[in-house]
Design a protein around this motif. Sequence first.
Motif, short mmCIF file in Angstrom:
data_model
loop_
_atom_site.label_atom_id
_atom_site.label_comp_id
_atom_site.label_asym_id
_atom_site.label_seq_id
_atom_site.Cartn_x
_atom_site.Cartn_y
_atom_site.Cartn_z
N ILE A 1 -36.76 -38.47 120.93
CA ILE A 1 -37.42 -37.23 120.31
C ILE A 1 -36.64 -35.90 120.56
O ILE A 1 -37.33 -35.04 120.45
N LEU A 2 -35.46 -35.99 121.03
CA LEU A 2 -34.51 -34.85 121.02
C LEU A 2 -34.36 -34.25 119.50
O LEU A 2 -34.25 -35.25 118.70
N PRO A 3 -34.23 -33.13 119.30
CA PRO A 3 -34.01 -32.55 118.06
C PRO A 3 -33.06 -33.22 117.07
O PRO A 3 -33.09 -33.79 116.18
N PRO A 4 -31.60 -33.25 117.96
CA PRO A 4 -30.66 -34.08 117.01
C PRO A 4 -30.77 -35.50 116.62
O PRO A 4 -30.42 -36.13 115.72
N SER A 5 -31.64 -36.22 117.64
CA SER A 5 -32.05 -37.50 117.27
C SER A 5 -32.99 -37.69 116.19
O SER A 5 -32.98 -38.56 115.39
N ILE A 6 -34.10 -36.59 116.13
CA ILE A 6 -35.12 -36.68 115.17
C ILE A 6 -34.33 -36.43 113.74
O ILE A 6 -34.63 -37.17 112.60
N LYS A 7 -33.29 -35.47 113.67
CA LYS A 7 -32.66 -35.07 112.61
C LYS A 7 -31.66 -36.34 112.05
O LYS A 7 -31.61 -36.52 110.80
N ILE A 8 -30.98 -36.89 113.03
CA ILE A 8 -30.21 -37.98 112.42
C ILE A 8 -30.87 -39.15 111.97
O ILE A 8 -30.38 -39.75 110.90
N SER A 9 -32.23 -39.46 112.48
CA SER A 9 -33.19 -40.34 111.90
C SER A 9 -33.88 -39.98 110.44
O SER A 9 -33.95 -40.91 109.85
N ILE A 10 -34.25 -38.73 110.32
CA ILE A 10 -35.11 -38.69 109.10
C ILE A 10 -34.58 -37.99 108.15
O ILE A 10 -35.05 -37.66 107.02
N LEU A 11 -33.47 -37.18 108.32
CA LEU A 11 -32.76 -36.16 107.19
C LEU A 11 -32.12 -36.81 106.10
O LEU A 11 -31.43 -36.23 105.37
N GLU B 1 -29.86 -31.60 102.26
CA GLU B 1 -29.32 -31.42 100.98
C GLU B 1 -28.32 -32.48 100.59
O GLU B 1 -28.36 -33.02 99.68
N ASP B 2 -27.37 -32.68 101.65
CA ASP B 2 -26.28 -33.30 101.20
C ASP B 2 -26.73 -34.83 101.15
O ASP B 2 -25.79 -35.55 100.53
N ALA B 3 -27.88 -35.43 101.64
CA ALA B 3 -28.19 -36.71 101.53
C ALA B 3 -28.46 -37.06 100.01
O ALA B 3 -28.01 -38.18 99.61
N PHE B 4 -28.82 -36.13 99.44
CA PHE B 4 -29.15 -36.13 97.79
C PHE B 4 -27.79 -36.36 97.18
O PHE B 4 -27.64 -37.03 96.09
N ILE B 5 -26.75 -35.73 97.68
CA ILE B 5 -25.53 -35.83 96.91
C ILE B 5 -25.14 -37.29 97.00
O ILE B 5 -24.43 -37.98 96.03
N THR B 6 -25.17 -37.76 98.35
CA THR B 6 -24.62 -39.65 98.44
C THR B 6 -25.51 -40.37 97.70
O THR B 6 -25.22 -41.22 97.08
N TRP B 7 -27.09 -40.05 97.57
CA TRP B 7 -27.85 -40.91 96.78
C TRP B 7 -27.54 -40.74 95.25
O TRP B 7 -27.70 -41.56 94.69
N MET C 1 -29.01 -38.57 105.99
CA MET C 1 -27.68 -38.46 106.45
C MET C 1 -27.14 -39.84 106.82
O MET C 1 -27.82 -40.76 107.48
N GLU C 2 -25.81 -39.95 107.13
CA GLU C 2 -25.36 -41.19 107.45
C GLU C 2 -25.19 -41.50 108.98
O GLU C 2 -24.60 -42.74 109.47
N TYR C 3 -25.61 -40.49 109.78
CA TYR C 3 -25.39 -40.68 110.93
C TYR C 3 -26.26 -41.40 111.90
O TYR C 3 -25.94 -42.01 112.96
N GLY C 4 -27.41 -41.97 111.41
CA GLY C 4 -28.23 -43.18 111.68
C GLY C 4 -27.46 -44.44 111.76
O GLY C 4 -27.18 -45.04 112.75
N ILE C 5 -26.57 -44.73 110.60
CA ILE C 5 -26.13 -45.98 110.78
C ILE C 5 -24.66 -45.82 111.45
O ILE C 5 -24.27 -46.88 112.12
N LEU C 6 -24.16 -44.68 111.72
CA LEU C 6 -22.84 -44.15 112.29
C LEU C 6 -23.13 -44.55 113.49
O LEU C 6 -22.37 -45.07 114.36
N PHE C 7 -24.24 -43.97 114.10
CA PHE C 7 -24.69 -44.07 115.73
C PHE C 7 -24.81 -45.49 116.05
O PHE C 7 -24.32 -45.91 117.16
N PHE C 8 -25.38 -46.09 115.40
CA PHE C 8 -25.57 -47.70 115.48
C PHE C 8 -24.31 -48.35 115.61
O PHE C 8 -24.13 -49.02 116.47
#
Length: 496
Positions: free
Chosen positions: A123-133, A34-40, A135-142
């Motif tokens: 393919i761990l659950p948090p990794s999947i969520k960081i990747s596809i949900l 949901e919060d991704a749509f706020i950023t977008w 949110m900003e955590y994909g770019i942050l982890f990078f």
Amino acid sequence: MSETLQKYAKFPLLAVIFTVLVKLLFLLTHHIQEDAFITWRVAQNLLDYGVIGFNGETKISASTTHLYVFVSYIFNLIFGKENFIYPLLIFNSLLFTIGSYFLSKLILENPLHQAIFIFLFGILPPSIKISILGMEYGILFFLEMALLYFGFKQNKIWAQILFPILILFTRIDTVIFLGIVFLADIIWNKKIRWFYILGGILGVVVLMSFNWFYFGELVNNTIVAKSVTYAKNMSLALQWKYFLMNYGNFWGMLKLPGDFNPFTILVLFFELLAFLYIVSKRESKNLFIWIIFLFGWTKQLIFISQRSYFDWYYWVPQILLFAVILVFVLEQKTYKLWWISLLLIFYILPMAAFQTVHSIATGNGEWNYRRSIGLFLKDYEKDKNQYILLEPAGYIPFFSGLKAIDEVGLVDKEIQAEIKKDKANYWKNTVEKRKPKYLLAPKNLFEGKDGSFYQENYQLLKEFRIKNHLNSDNKILEKIYRLKPSGTDYNLYERK
């Protein structure tokens, strides 16, 4: 590198590509936070009005992350408002997986081990969520892993200066990560990296200056809004209740129904054992093992102490703490194949299966159900300057195009003043004062002490019920929808 290892040199990069392709299958679930749509929405507001805000020309830091707003803006600009989401999600997945590639280089030496790590980690659950949900955590982890790899493993001065600025501009709470890196490095290497300190100072200056000169505030509005709205004076009994309800977020990755989750205790136990085993060997990579482990624990303890129960705060700590188990298994000298097989069969694959079910069910409850409310309003109300009062402010304002007042005050500061003034009655007081054309509530507003007020001023426009969205032509999907129904029943009211 020996000749034997040299032949595996390309495996980690191949693992990055393969892992991204596997995770892209999760895009079919439409599980987007949901919060991704706020950023977008903020990014699109910048596109339409030239203002970082949520409702037209009113400036507000409605998104927690500034850097991701600008990245989302660029994707909207290139792909258009209707088509930017999936290219951006693919970009997030790629960045996260490249981050895991950097992490594998930091904590493993064998390229074959690195490749296996990238896939199992990815393919761990948090990794999947960081990747596809979304949110900003994909770019942050990078960015965080790139800082460690280029700034501390390769000792690149540019990385020590640049990455702290970008990391802080992504999220302000990353001071925890930067601080842990600073302390661990000093203790380990017995020297101070002055360029890293410069990078940290510049990061704070850039973030605070941007907030002050653009928004007239030092701290993001999202942080202020949550501190105003969410309860602080909870009894010990209530705090314990919430802890038990949420502790699956803290050290584990599998949040099961009910208060007691034995898997979390088991994972925590093995993480500690694996960490102690690895650091008992004096190796140069242990600096990075210490960093990721100390950061994982520190961030979780800080956020737990602040009673922060949103699960996305814990995604990065969860996977970093679990990384030591993967290192432990991959570095076994004997029965390594057995270790990996046991980990796959009894943990990784069941976790991935659970996340698949969770994503399918949640995607139905949010993309198919909650988005439908926004699409209904998009067609029903042509005047996009009308306001809707609701919570949360993600899917429905984004797809309806309406201006929004959210109950927490993330996207509208005026409601924060009402909360401070009279928290018990701020919802009704806001309706009386602001007169929004639409109200979306998870209850019948015509009942209760203020029922007569709402009956006099509003009419029920439409009922939205999650039970009406639990059907599918695909019987397997329908069983998943009914097994784990996701969504909230709403009543939509229109001002008379």
